[in-house]
Design a protein around this motif. Sequence first.
Motif, short mmCIF file in Angstrom:
data_model
loop_
_atom_site.label_atom_id
_atom_site.label_comp_id
_atom_site.label_asym_id
_atom_site.label_seq_id
_atom_site.Cartn_x
_atom_site.Cartn_y
_atom_site.Cartn_z
N SER A 60 66.05 52.55 77.88
CA SER A 60 66.94 52.01 76.84
C SER A 60 67.46 53.13 75.94
O SER A 60 66.68 53.92 75.41
CB SER A 60 66.18 50.96 76.02
OG SER A 60 65.91 49.83 76.82
N THR A 106 64.65 48.07 72.88
CA THR A 106 63.53 47.51 73.64
C THR A 106 62.28 47.47 72.77
O THR A 106 62.20 48.14 71.74
CB THR A 106 63.24 48.37 74.89
OG1 THR A 106 62.20 47.76 75.65
CG2 THR A 106 62.81 49.78 74.53
N GLY A 108 71.86 53.19 80.30
CA GLY A 108 70.72 53.79 79.63
C GLY A 108 70.89 55.29 79.48
O GLY A 108 72.00 55.81 79.68
N GLY A 123 64.86 46.25 80.49
CA GLY A 123 64.85 47.27 79.44
C GLY A 123 63.48 47.89 79.28
O GLY A 123 62.50 47.48 79.92
#
Length: 335
Positions: free
Chosen positions: A321, A203, A294, A258
């Motif tokens: 993320s 991200t 995640g 994200g």
Amino acid sequence: MSNRISLTRYLVEQQRDHGHIPSQLRLLLEVVARACKSISQAVNKGALGGVLGSAGSENVQGEVQKKLDIIANEVLIEANEWGGHLAAMASEEMDGIYVVPNRYPQGEYLLLFDPLDGSSNIDVNVSIGTIFSVLKKPEGSSGVDEKDFLQPGSQQVAAGYCVYGPQTTLVLTVGDGVAMFTLDREQGSFVLTQENVRIPEDTKEFAINMSNMRHWDAPVKRYIDECLAGKDGPRGKDFNMRWIASMVADVHRILTRGGIFMYPWDKREPEKAGKLRLMYEANPMAMLVEQAGGAATNARQRILDLQPTKLHERVSVVLGSKNEVERVTAYHLQG
Ligand code: AHG
Ligand code: MN
Ligand code: MN
């Protein structure tokens, strides 16, 4: 659209096809969703419903309660106490647990919630939400007490939140991925709008309250400094920042596109592990984020592995993320 899938149908089909939602749990999730619809109605009325402003009281954590904090708490309790699916509930807005009254049958589940997350945003018309976590009462215990709630987040059988924003969206996991449902106000039902939610592993967007920078620990400062250095810094790319001050809304953005969210321990109140609460904020969000690919840590350990020692325990939170969360966690473990 004739092929719309309602929350009810989704849950029935999950149960039929995968067999992992017992009917009591299905009822519980439907009831929580119904309560969220009522809270959404109250939120939408705003000043017209007389629901804005402070209630003039404080909760067990010493925070001023807003009228909507209390309304949302009552809606969740009233909706859930009579169905026979729960043994007890716990909430950010109640000191102790709420045992289902004797006049109703007792079920095997425990429900925890942050009835209204992002209270500072209520009066300014910014997204807020409800967060919930579902545990099973430990087997063999006859009554129910606070100790029964003190299970690591990995034991959650379901978790979710409802965000009251431009749309009202319910986000749910029963341990088999994450699904999102949008409230159709005309029909009065939640409709499946996204399945198999996935958080990108990388991200360029971080969420942290930058005004606390001078109080941070060195590894947090290092991570954010590197993000701020952008293209010319060690990360070699520019980062964007977002901070909504409603964890629900920040996590919703991260599940959608994200990002990394951090509310780390800081030196303002060093005896507290963090600002956010483990059992009804961090655990359910950690389960959702992991279910979407995640990661979620307290900057050192996986949140879902932490053994709670009290109901309103606080925790440092780093989630989103995967590669960014692992980086922040590594910086802490090195330091
Ligand atoms: P709550 O309204 O339930 O007390 O939670 C608010 C939390 C969380 O939602 C948000 O991320 C954070 O507090 C915002 O804190 P700051 O006001 O320190 O930015
Ligand atoms: Mn909260
Ligand atoms: Mn709250």
